[in-house]
Design a protein around this motif. Sequence first.
Motif, PDB file in Angstrom:
ATOM      1  N   VAL A 108       0.844  -1.193   0.000  1.00  0.00           N
ATOM      2  CA  VAL A 108       0.000   0.000   0.000  1.00  0.00           C
ATOM      3  C   VAL A 108       0.879   1.243   0.000  1.00  0.00           C
ATOM      4  O   VAL A 108       1.762   1.394   0.849  1.00  0.00           O
ATOM      5  N   GLY A 109       0.627   2.141  -0.944  1.00  0.00           N
ATOM      6  CA  GLY A 109       1.439   3.339  -1.093  1.00  0.00           C
ATOM      7  C   GLY A 109       0.728   4.599  -0.646  1.00  0.00           C
ATOM      8  O   GLY A 109      -0.474   4.766  -0.879  1.00  0.00           O
ATOM      9  N   ALA A 110       1.489   5.485  -0.003  1.00  0.00           N
ATOM     10  CA  ALA A 110       1.039   6.858   0.239  1.00  0.00           C
ATOM     11  C   ALA A 110       1.651   7.723  -0.855  1.00  0.00           C
ATOM     12  O   ALA A 110       2.881   7.757  -1.004  1.00  0.00           O
ATOM     13  N   TRP A 111       0.811   8.383  -1.634  1.00  0.00           N
ATOM     14  CA  TRP A 111       1.309   9.222  -2.731  1.00  0.00           C
ATOM     15  C   TRP A 111       1.779  10.560  -2.161  1.00  0.00           C
ATOM     16  O   TRP A 111       0.998  11.304  -1.572  1.00  0.00           O
ATOM     17  N   LEU A 112       3.046  10.869  -2.336  1.00  0.00           N
ATOM     18  CA  LEU A 112       3.615  12.115  -1.831  1.00  0.00           C
ATOM     19  C   LEU A 112       3.984  13.022  -2.990  1.00  0.00           C
ATOM     20  O   LEU A 112       4.479  12.559  -4.025  1.00  0.00           O
ATOM     21  N   GLY A 113       3.745  14.322  -2.807  1.00  0.00           N
ATOM     22  CA  GLY A 113       4.104  15.311  -3.815  1.00  0.00           C
ATOM     23  C   GLY A 113       4.483  16.614  -3.151  1.00  0.00           C
ATOM     24  O   GLY A 113       4.850  16.655  -1.973  1.00  0.00           O
ATOM     25  N   SER A 114       4.355  17.692  -3.881  1.00  0.00           N
ATOM     26  CA  SER A 114       4.749  19.002  -3.354  1.00  0.00           C
ATOM     27  C   SER A 114       3.667  19.639  -2.485  1.00  0.00           C
ATOM     28  O   SER A 114       3.932  20.618  -1.784  1.00  0.00           O
ATOM     29  N   GLU A 143       8.469   7.611  -6.663  1.00  0.00           N
ATOM     30  CA  GLU A 143       9.244   8.421  -7.611  1.00  0.00           C
ATOM     31  C   GLU A 143       9.262   9.907  -7.233  1.00  0.00           C
ATOM     32  O   GLU A 143       9.282  10.777  -8.099  1.00  0.00           O
ATOM     33  N   VAL A 144       9.251  10.174  -5.940  1.00  0.00           N
ATOM     34  CA  VAL A 144       9.295  11.556  -5.453  1.00  0.00           C
ATOM     35  C   VAL A 144      10.618  12.223  -5.830  1.00  0.00           C
ATOM     36  O   VAL A 144      10.650  13.396  -6.225  1.00  0.00           O
ATOM     37  N   MET A 145      11.710  11.474  -5.726  1.00  0.00           N
ATOM     38  CA  MET A 145      13.021  12.031  -6.060  1.00  0.00           C
ATOM     39  C   MET A 145      13.138  12.290  -7.564  1.00  0.00           C
ATOM     40  O   MET A 145      13.690  13.302  -7.999  1.00  0.00           O
ATOM     41  N   TYR A 146      12.594  11.372  -8.364  1.00  0.00           N
ATOM     42  CA  TYR A 146      12.622  11.559  -9.815  1.00  0.00           C
ATOM     43  C   TYR A 146      11.892  12.832 -10.225  1.00  0.00           C
ATOM     44  O   TYR A 146      12.351  13.587 -11.080  1.00  0.00           O
ATOM     45  N   LEU A 150      10.066  16.684  -3.429  1.00  0.00           N
ATOM     46  CA  LEU A 150      10.484  16.894  -2.050  1.00  0.00           C
ATOM     47  C   LEU A 150      12.005  16.789  -1.964  1.00  0.00           C
ATOM     48  O   LEU A 150      12.646  16.242  -2.864  1.00  0.00           O
ATOM     49  N   SER A 151      12.555  17.250  -0.870  1.00  0.00           N
ATOM     50  CA  SER A 151      13.982  17.039  -0.611  1.00  0.00           C
ATOM     51  C   SER A 151      14.181  15.650   0.001  1.00  0.00           C
ATOM     52  O   SER A 151      13.229  15.026   0.502  1.00  0.00           O
ATOM     53  N   GLU A 152      15.402  15.178  -0.025  1.00  0.00           N
ATOM     54  CA  GLU A 152      15.702  13.899   0.623  1.00  0.00           C
ATOM     55  C   GLU A 152      15.322  13.948   2.098  1.00  0.00           C
ATOM     56  O   GLU A 152      14.763  12.990   2.643  1.00  0.00           O
TER      57      GLU A 152
END
Length: 304
Positions: A108-114, A143-146, A150-152
């Motif tokens: 199960v994924g939590a979708w993270l963005g800006s 693929e947040v880094m791609y 977000l920052s690391e």
Amino acid sequence: MSFREGHYFSLENNSSPKNEYQTIDFSQVSTKKLAEIWKETLEKGMHGICFSLYEDGQKPGDIITAEQVNRRIQILKPYAGWVRSFSCIEGNEHIPRIAHQNGMKTLVGAWLGSDLELNEREIDGLIALAKEGCVDIAAVGNEVMYRNDLSEEQLIEYINRVKEALPNIPVGYVDAYYEFSHRPNITEVCDVILTNCYPYWEGCPIEHSFHHMVSMFESAKNAGQGKRVIITETGWPSEGGSLKGAIASNENAMKYFIETQNWSTQNDIEIFYFSSFDESWKVGAEGDVGAFWGLWDKNERLKF
């Protein structure tokens, strides 16, 4: 995942797979026979499948009903032991609940963005679903880094938050295979390495694609230094054009599926195939090809 400017595929790096597997010579196989092998491979069952949520005319942001999710779970459950979801809001939360009700395990994924407010809803939703008993593996971001959303440091903070809340569930982050060697701080904090491996998006011709996918897996495995590694996405589109040497076609989609599933079974590699159903909304950023990654078409009919 879409084509990236840093083009990683090269024939020089396309060495033989390190795992035991004899590739199939498709040169003498007719299209009819290929479809028969594809169907037989599918009916043997997959480790996992990525859940395609949206029907024709729907898109992210639309609220999806439990009834729609259940109908699609019923189609998928004879063929896969696990299902992967990408978000925990707007109807996505129905996926792990209904999958568990039907005896399937869940990534199960939590979708993270800006959007930090949306991120909070996603993280809270993931933790809540896990505490309900609906989450077997938790993925914090995709693929947040791609995308440079977000920052690391921000991503690691989210991962640690979920790990602290869910001490008995493996927690990881999903990204392209090379990110795990490029970003060791993220790799270190993950319990499990969740890697996307797409020869198509690197313009790799189908005849080299299986070997290239295995080299992607090995790269993530090396970066993980003994951690469990799961291929969270890999697949091939059935139509929509081409990218460098990679051609989207029914024949190539069938060949890629057969090879990856046979290798997965013979070497006990955990793969979530991308994807279950074609989704029309994906035409746009990925071009026409984005709408044709499913094993089933947009009307839920099995392809080929």
